[in-house]
Scaffold this motif. Structure first.
Motif, PDB file in Angstrom:
ATOM      1  N   SER A 112       3.931  -6.990 -10.930  1.00 23.48           N
ATOM      2  CA  SER A 112       3.651  -7.712 -12.233  1.00 23.48           C
ATOM      3  C   SER A 112       4.836  -7.720 -13.153  1.00 23.48           C
ATOM      4  CB  SER A 112       2.635  -7.047 -13.053  1.00 23.48           C
ATOM      5  OG  SER A 112       1.247  -6.913 -12.165  1.00 23.48           O
ATOM      6  N   ALA A 113       5.657  -6.542 -12.798  1.00 28.84           N
ATOM      7  CA  ALA A 113       7.185  -6.724 -13.629  1.00 28.84           C
ATOM      8  C   ALA A 113       7.920  -7.463 -13.232  1.00 28.84           C
ATOM      9  CB  ALA A 113       7.371  -5.184 -13.841  1.00 28.84           C
ATOM     10  N   GLY A 114       8.020  -8.207 -11.858  1.00 29.17           N
ATOM     11  CA  GLY A 114       9.019  -9.162 -11.191  1.00 29.17           C
ATOM     12  C   GLY A 114      10.057  -8.386 -10.457  1.00 29.17           C
ATOM     13  N   VAL A 115       9.677  -7.139 -10.153  1.00 26.66           N
ATOM     14  CA  VAL A 115      10.582  -6.277  -9.180  1.00 26.66           C
ATOM     15  C   VAL A 115      10.837  -7.062  -8.081  1.00 26.66           C
ATOM     16  CG1 VAL A 115      10.974  -4.201  -8.127  1.00 26.66           C
ATOM     17  CG2 VAL A 115      10.322  -4.003 -10.238  1.00 26.66           C
ATOM     18  N   ASN A 116      11.954  -7.351  -7.656  1.00 26.40           N
ATOM     19  CA  ASN A 116      12.469  -7.837  -6.370  1.00 26.40           C
ATOM     20  C   ASN A 116      13.283  -7.274  -5.519  1.00 26.40           C
ATOM     21  OD1 ASN A 116      15.048  -7.956  -7.447  1.00 26.40           O
ATOM     22  ND2 ASN A 116      14.897 -10.351  -8.316  1.00 26.40           N
ATOM     23  N   THR A 117      13.762  -5.891  -5.827  1.00 27.14           N
ATOM     24  CA  THR A 117      14.271  -5.164  -5.135  1.00 27.14           C
ATOM     25  C   THR A 117      14.018  -3.616  -5.343  1.00 27.14           C
ATOM     26  OG1 THR A 117      16.397  -6.217  -5.034  1.00 27.14           O
ATOM     27  CG2 THR A 117      16.721  -3.972  -4.352  1.00 27.14           C
ATOM     28  N   LEU A 118      12.984  -2.992  -4.324  1.00 22.80           N
ATOM     29  CA  LEU A 118      12.592  -1.874  -4.556  1.00 22.80           C
ATOM     30  C   LEU A 118      13.343  -0.755  -3.877  1.00 22.80           C
ATOM     31  CD1 LEU A 118      10.134  -0.270  -5.863  1.00 22.80           C
ATOM     32  CD2 LEU A 118       8.570  -1.034  -3.989  1.00 22.80           C
ATOM     33  N   HIS A 140       4.077  -0.491   3.791  1.00 23.72           N
ATOM     34  CA  HIS A 140       3.776  -1.572   4.545  1.00 23.72           C
ATOM     35  C   HIS A 140       2.309  -2.008   4.555  1.00 23.72           C
ATOM     36  CE1 HIS A 140       7.977  -1.105   5.867  1.00 23.72           C
ATOM     37  NE2 HIS A 140       7.549   0.320   6.564  1.00 23.72           N
ATOM     38  N   ARG A 141       1.236  -1.067   4.416  1.00 28.28           N
ATOM     39  CA  ARG A 141       0.026  -1.742   4.363  1.00 28.28           C
ATOM     40  C   ARG A 141      -0.070  -2.503   3.271  1.00 28.28           C
ATOM     41  NH1 ARG A 141      -2.079   2.807   5.614  1.00 28.28           N
ATOM     42  NH2 ARG A 141      -2.519   3.809   3.651  1.00 28.28           N
ATOM     43  N   TYR A 142       0.627  -2.314   2.109  1.00 30.82           N
ATOM     44  CA  TYR A 142       0.369  -2.905   0.497  1.00 30.82           C
ATOM     45  C   TYR A 142       0.980  -4.377   0.926  1.00 30.82           C
ATOM     46  CZ  TYR A 142       0.952  -4.414  -4.135  1.00 30.82           C
ATOM     47  OH  TYR A 142       1.013  -5.222  -5.120  1.00 30.82           O
ATOM     48  N   TYR A 143       2.037  -4.383   1.479  1.00 33.65           N
ATOM     49  CA  TYR A 143       2.898  -5.759   1.336  1.00 33.65           C
ATOM     50  C   TYR A 143       2.379  -6.618   2.670  1.00 33.65           C
ATOM     51  CZ  TYR A 143       5.929  -4.045  -2.165  1.00 33.65           C
ATOM     52  OH  TYR A 143       6.480  -3.647  -3.464  1.00 33.65           O
ATOM     53  N   SER A 144       1.644  -5.829   3.557  1.00 29.12           N
ATOM     54  CA  SER A 144       1.180  -6.734   4.562  1.00 29.12           C
ATOM     55  C   SER A 144      -0.050  -7.829   4.077  1.00 29.12           C
ATOM     56  CB  SER A 144       0.571  -5.935   5.526  1.00 29.12           C
ATOM     57  OG  SER A 144      -0.603  -5.309   5.296  1.00 29.12           O
ATOM     58  N   ARG A 145      -0.471  -7.457   2.841  1.00 26.91           N
ATOM     59  CA  ARG A 145      -1.487  -8.091   2.250  1.00 26.91           C
ATOM     60  C   ARG A 145      -1.160  -9.015   1.192  1.00 26.91           C
ATOM     61  NH1 ARG A 145      -4.036  -2.665   1.971  1.00 26.91           N
ATOM     62  NH2 ARG A 145      -3.416  -2.840  -0.160  1.00 26.91           N
ATOM     63  N   GLN A 146       0.247  -9.006   0.821  1.00 26.78           N
ATOM     64  CA  GLN A 146       0.812  -9.844  -0.130  1.00 26.78           C
ATOM     65  C   GLN A 146       1.315 -10.917   0.535  1.00 26.78           C
ATOM     66  OE1 GLN A 146       0.081  -8.446  -3.229  1.00 26.78           O
ATOM     67  NE2 GLN A 146      -0.860  -7.076  -1.883  1.00 26.78           N
ATOM     68  N   HIS A 147       1.539 -12.012  -0.529  1.00 29.48           N
ATOM     69  CA  HIS A 147       2.223 -13.408  -0.046  1.00 29.48           C
ATOM     70  C   HIS A 147       3.673 -13.385  -0.413  1.00 29.48           C
ATOM     71  CE1 HIS A 147      -1.362 -15.418   0.710  1.00 29.48           C
ATOM     72  NE2 HIS A 147      -1.827 -14.980  -0.252  1.00 29.48           N
ATOM     73  N   ASN A 148       4.340 -12.152  -1.080  1.00 25.01           N
ATOM     74  CA  ASN A 148       5.665 -12.024  -1.609  1.00 25.01           C
ATOM     75  C   ASN A 148       5.682 -10.602  -1.265  1.00 25.01           C
ATOM     76  OD1 ASN A 148       8.062 -12.738  -2.046  1.00 25.01           O
ATOM     77  ND2 ASN A 148       7.650 -12.782  -4.371  1.00 25.01           N
ATOM     78  N   SER A 149       7.250 -10.293  -0.933  1.00 28.52           N
ATOM     79  CA  SER A 149       7.598  -8.839  -0.747  1.00 28.52           C
ATOM     80  C   SER A 149       9.001  -8.758  -1.231  1.00 28.52           C
ATOM     81  CB  SER A 149       7.479  -8.476   0.588  1.00 28.52           C
ATOM     82  OG  SER A 149       8.016  -7.076   0.648  1.00 28.52           O
ATOM     83  N   PRO A 150       9.312  -7.717  -2.046  1.00 31.36           N
ATOM     84  CA  PRO A 150      10.731  -7.691  -2.572  1.00 31.36           C
ATOM     85  C   PRO A 150      11.524  -6.931  -1.357  1.00 31.36           C
ATOM     86  CG  PRO A 150       9.270  -5.546  -2.952  1.00 31.36           C
ATOM     87  CD  PRO A 150       8.253  -6.519  -2.434  1.00 31.36           C
ATOM     88  N   THR A 151      12.898  -6.969  -1.657  1.00 30.94           N
ATOM     89  CA  THR A 151      13.666  -6.377  -0.733  1.00 30.94           C
ATOM     90  C   THR A 151      13.527  -5.006  -0.698  1.00 30.94           C
ATOM     91  OG1 THR A 151      15.481  -8.029  -0.982  1.00 30.94           O
ATOM     92  CG2 THR A 151      16.209  -5.773  -0.089  1.00 30.94           C
TER      93      THR A 151
END
Length: 313
Positions: A112-118, A140-151
């Motif tokens: 939500s905060a727009g973090v693109n590198t984590l 990994h489980r969280y981002y497997s359900r998302q349409h966008n992932s940070p670095t």
């Protein structure tokens, strides 16, 4: 925007039987922690372990709980605040594997905060499938359900980073100054022996951590390694800390300093298991003083070591 997520194990909401049972149920239901098939393990957990271990553990938590709440939670919050102050251009948050705020909640906030590198830092210097791998699974489980992932930068182990080893060594030196002791015991959280047999590198990293710290300390008294917090009937890494302390007392060691390098924040295992339970066992066996050295907690040098991990990429 860059983000940093510190992750620790978790803690009950309160030192009550119900809250402890809820926490233990989440913790002991993780297949990374207990590898027994769920169809066999869950009836044992629900029917035998939680009804008895819940009240027992609640009494232990009651002896270490503070006015501010769980020591692990309040220290993790303070670590996060200190790291945020050092990294004002990054969004620094914390999460717990088995209690609030959850990893999912924290990652939702980062998105939500727009973090693109984590950068995700498990607060375990040494890697184990029972701890670090579980955090990696959740991320990994969280981002497997998302349409966008940070670095993503996911740390596995950081026991060998100079800043951490320097901070840990300095912390030990400071607490030992002016103290009389005839042995230093390095006590690490244990894991089942079968996990090491399957390739878990934890034991080797604990041994290497101890060697690196001792090289920095230039100890003039003997030292040894042991493992604590055994759970269940299976064989765990040995020697057990309580057994080691009894053996040291029987060998004439009267003043033993005990270090817990696998813990970066005081918690039930350091405050109760070492500070109360193992201290009593050592004295009952003939020991005089068990000098429990505090973990790094909010030591500024440790926070600087965490900052170095965050800026390594």
């Amino acid at each position: 925007m860059r983000g940093v997520l510190l992750v620790n194990l978790g803690t009950p909401k309160a030192p009550t039987t119900q809250a402890v049972r809820q926490f233990l149920n989440a913790f002991l239901s993780d297949r990374r922690v207990i590898q027994m098939p769920p169809w066999l393990w869950q009836p044992l957990l629900k029917g035998c372990i939680l009804p008895f271990r819940g009240p027992h553990s609640a009494k232990m938590y009651q002896q270490v709980w503070t006015k501010q709440g769980s020591p692990l939670l309040t220290i993790t919050q303070a670590q996060t605040a200190q790291l945020q102050a050092l990294l004002p251009n990054m969004r620094v948050r914390y999460a717990m594997s088995y209690s609030a705020p959850t990893i999912t909640t924290a990652l939702d906030e980062m998105a939500s905060a727009g973090v693109n590198t984590l950068t995700v830092i498990p607060l375990y210097p040494q890697y184990s499938t029972t701890t670090t791998a579980s955090i990696h699974d959740a991320v990994h489980r969280y981002y497997s359900r998302q349409h966008n992932s940070p670095t993503l930068h996911l740390y596995s182990a950081w026991w060998d980073t100079p800043a951490y080893l320097d901070a840990l060594s300095a912390n030990i030196t400071h607490q030992l100054a002016g103290q009389a002791y005839d042995h230093v015991l390095f006590s690490y959280h244990g894991i089942p022996q079968s996990y090491q047999d399957q390739g878990d590198p934890y034991y080797a990293q604990c041994v290497a951590t101890t060697a690196a710290v001792c090289a920095r300390l230039a100890l003039t008294v003997p030292h040894s390694i042991s493992f604590q917090s055994k759970f269940g009937p299976a064989k765990w890494l040995t020697p057990a800390t309580k057994d080691n302390l009894r053996a040291l007392a029987a060998a004439g060691k009267r003043r033993v300093a005990i270090v817990t390098p696998s813990f970066v924040a005081d918690c039930l295992e350091t405050l109760y298991e070492i500070g109360i339970e193992n201290t009593a066992a050592f004295k009952a066996a003939g020991g005089e003083t068990l000098l429990r050295l505090r973990p790094l907690n909010t030591d500024p040098a440790f926070i600087q070591a965490l900052a170095a991990l965050c800026t390594a990429y």
